[in-house]
Write a protein that holds these residues in place. Structure first.
Motif, PDB file in Angstrom:
ATOM      1  N   ARG A 105     -10.561  40.825  16.639  1.00  0.00           N
ATOM      2  CA  ARG A 105     -10.920  41.293  17.982  1.00  0.00           C
ATOM      3  C   ARG A 105      -9.675  41.518  18.832  1.00  0.00           C
ATOM      4  O   ARG A 105      -9.596  42.473  19.602  1.00  0.00           O
ATOM      5  CB  ARG A 105     -11.840  40.267  18.651  1.00  0.00           C
ATOM      6  N   SER A 106      -8.675  40.644  18.678  1.00  0.00           N
ATOM      7  CA  SER A 106      -7.451  40.781  19.482  1.00  0.00           C
ATOM      8  C   SER A 106      -6.691  42.055  19.120  1.00  0.00           C
ATOM      9  O   SER A 106      -6.075  42.682  19.986  1.00  0.00           O
ATOM     10  CB  SER A 106      -6.552  39.567  19.283  1.00  0.00           C
ATOM     11  N   LYS A 112      -6.956  49.129  22.094  1.00  0.00           N
ATOM     12  CA  LYS A 112      -7.781  49.749  23.138  1.00  0.00           C
ATOM     13  C   LYS A 112      -7.048  49.760  24.478  1.00  0.00           C
ATOM     14  O   LYS A 112      -7.083  50.750  25.215  1.00  0.00           O
ATOM     15  CB  LYS A 112      -9.106  49.006  23.279  1.00  0.00           C
ATOM     16  N   ARG A 113      -6.382  48.646  24.791  1.00  0.00           N
ATOM     17  CA  ARG A 113      -5.689  48.536  26.074  1.00  0.00           C
ATOM     18  C   ARG A 113      -4.638  49.638  26.237  1.00  0.00           C
ATOM     19  O   ARG A 113      -4.438  50.165  27.328  1.00  0.00           O
ATOM     20  CB  ARG A 113      -5.043  47.151  26.173  1.00  0.00           C
ATOM     21  N   LEU A 130     -16.406  51.343  18.215  1.00  0.00           N
ATOM     22  CA  LEU A 130     -15.191  50.528  18.187  1.00  0.00           C
ATOM     23  C   LEU A 130     -15.219  49.455  19.277  1.00  0.00           C
ATOM     24  O   LEU A 130     -14.172  49.003  19.740  1.00  0.00           O
ATOM     25  CB  LEU A 130     -13.949  51.401  18.351  1.00  0.00           C
ATOM     26  N   ASN A 131     -16.397  49.049  19.682  1.00  0.00           N
ATOM     27  CA  ASN A 131     -16.547  47.981  20.674  1.00  0.00           C
ATOM     28  C   ASN A 131     -15.890  46.717  20.129  1.00  0.00           C
ATOM     29  O   ASN A 131     -16.279  46.189  19.083  1.00  0.00           O
ATOM     30  CB  ASN A 131     -18.036  47.732  20.930  1.00  0.00           C
ATOM     31  N   CYS A 132     -14.881  46.229  20.823  1.00  0.00           N
ATOM     32  CA  CYS A 132     -14.084  45.110  20.305  1.00  0.00           C
ATOM     33  C   CYS A 132     -14.894  43.820  20.163  1.00  0.00           C
ATOM     34  O   CYS A 132     -14.529  42.947  19.358  1.00  0.00           O
ATOM     35  CB  CYS A 132     -12.876  44.870  21.209  1.00  0.00           C
ATOM     36  N   ARG A 156       8.418  45.070  26.607  1.00  0.00           N
ATOM     37  CA  ARG A 156       7.141  45.584  27.082  1.00  0.00           C
ATOM     38  C   ARG A 156       6.597  46.575  26.069  1.00  0.00           C
ATOM     39  O   ARG A 156       7.331  47.370  25.512  1.00  0.00           O
ATOM     40  CB  ARG A 156       7.311  46.274  28.439  1.00  0.00           C
ATOM     41  N   MET A 157       5.299  46.510  25.825  1.00  0.00           N
ATOM     42  CA  MET A 157       4.693  47.437  24.884  1.00  0.00           C
ATOM     43  C   MET A 157       4.699  48.841  25.480  1.00  0.00           C
ATOM     44  O   MET A 157       4.220  49.052  26.590  1.00  0.00           O
ATOM     45  CB  MET A 157       3.246  47.014  24.603  1.00  0.00           C
ATOM     46  N   PRO A 158       5.261  49.817  24.775  1.00  0.00           N
ATOM     47  CA  PRO A 158       5.259  51.182  25.306  1.00  0.00           C
ATOM     48  C   PRO A 158       3.850  51.709  25.501  1.00  0.00           C
ATOM     49  O   PRO A 158       2.942  51.370  24.757  1.00  0.00           O
ATOM     50  CB  PRO A 158       5.993  51.982  24.218  1.00  0.00           C
ATOM     51  N   ARG A 159       3.661  52.526  26.480  1.00  0.00           N
ATOM     52  CA  ARG A 159       2.390  53.186  26.723  1.00  0.00           C
ATOM     53  C   ARG A 159       2.626  54.687  26.644  1.00  0.00           C
ATOM     54  O   ARG A 159       3.573  55.203  27.224  1.00  0.00           O
ATOM     55  CB  ARG A 159       1.829  52.847  28.111  1.00  0.00           C
ATOM     56  N   ALA A 160       1.807  55.374  25.927  1.00  0.00           N
ATOM     57  CA  ALA A 160       1.962  56.823  25.837  1.00  0.00           C
ATOM     58  C   ALA A 160       1.552  57.473  27.149  1.00  0.00           C
ATOM     59  O   ALA A 160       0.686  56.986  27.854  1.00  0.00           O
ATOM     60  CB  ALA A 160       1.126  57.378  24.698  1.00  0.00           C
ATOM     61  N   SER A 161       2.179  58.559  27.452  1.00  0.00           N
ATOM     62  CA  SER A 161       1.894  59.267  28.690  1.00  0.00           C
ATOM     63  C   SER A 161       0.804  60.294  28.479  1.00  0.00           C
ATOM     64  O   SER A 161       0.656  60.865  27.408  1.00  0.00           O
ATOM     65  CB  SER A 161       3.168  59.974  29.175  1.00  0.00           C
TER      66      SER A 161
END
Length: 293
Positions: A105-106, A112-113, A130-132, A156-161
Motif C-alpha cells: 500500500r505504501s 500516486k502522490r 489502483l485504489n491504494c 526531496r523526491m522529484p515531481r514531474a511538471s
C-alpha cells in the motif's frame, strides 16, 4: 532471468515468510506463466522474464495486457516517480512465483502522490482499479518501494511538471529581450546531471556559474537555492532542457509563484546562438517597456 535489487529483496522475504496471508494468496489453477514479450514496452526487461496470466488486473490475454499497459507509457515518460514502473508492472506483469504478490500500500501511495497530479493535468483521475486501500500493508508480504524515503531531509523526491518545458530557439535578439522583460527573473546557469539511471535523473546547479541578469522580486543571494529547488522538483522540465547531455550552460527565465520559481523559457548557451549572445550583451543597457514609460 532475474535481476534488480528490488527483486532480490522480494525473494529474500519469500524465503523468510511462513505463510502467504490474505494478499500473498496461492494461484488459481487457470493461471499460467508466459514470457514477457518485446512488445510489452512497459515491463519488458524489468528484471524478470516471465509473468502470470491472468494478471492482477484481471487481464485474460496478452493482447489485452499489451494494449492496456501501453496507455501508461506517457506517464512513465513524465518521470513522476522512480518506482512507478515497478508498481505498474507488479500488477500488469506479476512475477511467476507460487503465490500472487501484490504491491505494498505504501508503494501505491508514494507513486500516486507523485503521479496523480500529473495525470490530473491532462484530465485523467487516478483510476479506482489502483485504489491504494486495496493493497496490503507493509507488514504483509508485498512489493515495497525501492527508492529512498521521499520524506528524507537529504533528498526531496522529484515531481514531474505538467508543463512541457523545452529549449527555445534563439530567433532574434529582440524577441529574447522581450521575453526577459516579460518574466520575473533571468539567469545564466550551468546544470550538471548527477546520474544516468533509467529512472529519474538528478540535476545539480553549479553555484560558481550563476550569472544573474534579472532578479525581480527575488534576492540575488537566494536565486541559486531557488533554482536548485526548481531542478529538484521539476524533473521533466530539466530533463527536456538537458536533452541527454551531462552538462550544459543555459539562459533561463521565469516567474516566482509563492514558494517556488517556474522556468518559462530556456536557451542553450552555445557559440552558434549568436542572437542569444547579442541579447545578453545588450541586456545591461536595455530598458523594458514599463521602465521606459
Amino acid at each position: 532471468r532475474l535481476g534488480g535489487p528490488w527483486l532480490l529483496c522480494l525473494l529474500a522475504r519469500l524465503l523468510l515468510w511462513g505463510s502467504p496471508g490474505a494478499w500473498g494468496s496461492y494461484l488459481r489453477r487457470s493461471s499460467s506463466c508466459m514470457p514477457i514479450p518485446h512488445r510489452m514496452a512497459l515491463c519488458y526487461d524489468i528484471g524478470y522474464s516471465e509473468m502470470r496470466i491472468p494478471n492482477l488486473l484481471e487481464h485474460e490475454t496478452m493482447t489485452e495486457v499489451i494494449q492496456q499497459s501501453s496507455s501508461w507509457l506517457p506517464l512513465l515518460a513524465r518521470e513522476c516517480h522512480p518506482d512507478a514502473r515497478i508498481f505498474l508492472c507488479s500488477l500488469f506483469a506479476p512475477i511467476c512465483l507460487d503465490r500472487l504478490i501484490y504491491p505494498c500500500r505504501s508503494l501505491c501511495e508514494a507513486v500516486k502522490r507523485s503521479c496523480a497530479p500529473v495525470m490530473a493535468c491532462y484530465g485523467y483521475p487516478w483510476p479506482e482499479i489502483l485504489n491504494c486501500n486495496k493493497f496490503p500493508a507493509d507488514h504483509e508480504l508485498c512489493i515495497a518501494a525501492v527508492s529512498m524515503d521521499e520524506n528524507s531531509s537529504s533528498r526531496r523526491m522529484p515531481r514531474a511538471s505538467c508543463k512541457d518545458c523545452e529549449l527555445e530557439e534563439a530567433s532574434t535578439a529582440r524577441e529574447i529581450l522581450e521575453s526577459l522583460c516579460a518574466n520575473d527573473f533571468a539567469v545564466k546557469i550551468r546544470i550538471l546531471r548527477k546520474n544516468t539511471t533509467t529512472t529519474i535523473s538528478d540535476f545539480d546547479l553549479d553555484p560558481s556559474k550563476v550569472e544573474v541578469l534579472k532578479h525581480g522580486p527575488l534576492l540575488r543571494t537566494e536565486i541559486p537555492a531557488r533554482l536548485q529547488q526548481w531542478l529538484d522538483i521539476d524533473a521533466t522540465c530539466a530533463h527536456n532542457i538537458m536533452r541527454g547531455t551531462h552538462a550544459g550552460v543555459f539562459v533561463v527565465s521565469g516567474e516566482v509563484q509563492s514558494d517556488k520559481v517556474v522556468v518559462n523559457k530556456a536557451y542553450a548557451w552555445q557559440k552558434r546562438n549568436r542572437n542569444l549572445h547579442q541579447a545578453v550583451r545588450r541586456w545591461k543597457h536595455h530598458r523594458c517597456p514599463e521602465q521606459a514609460g
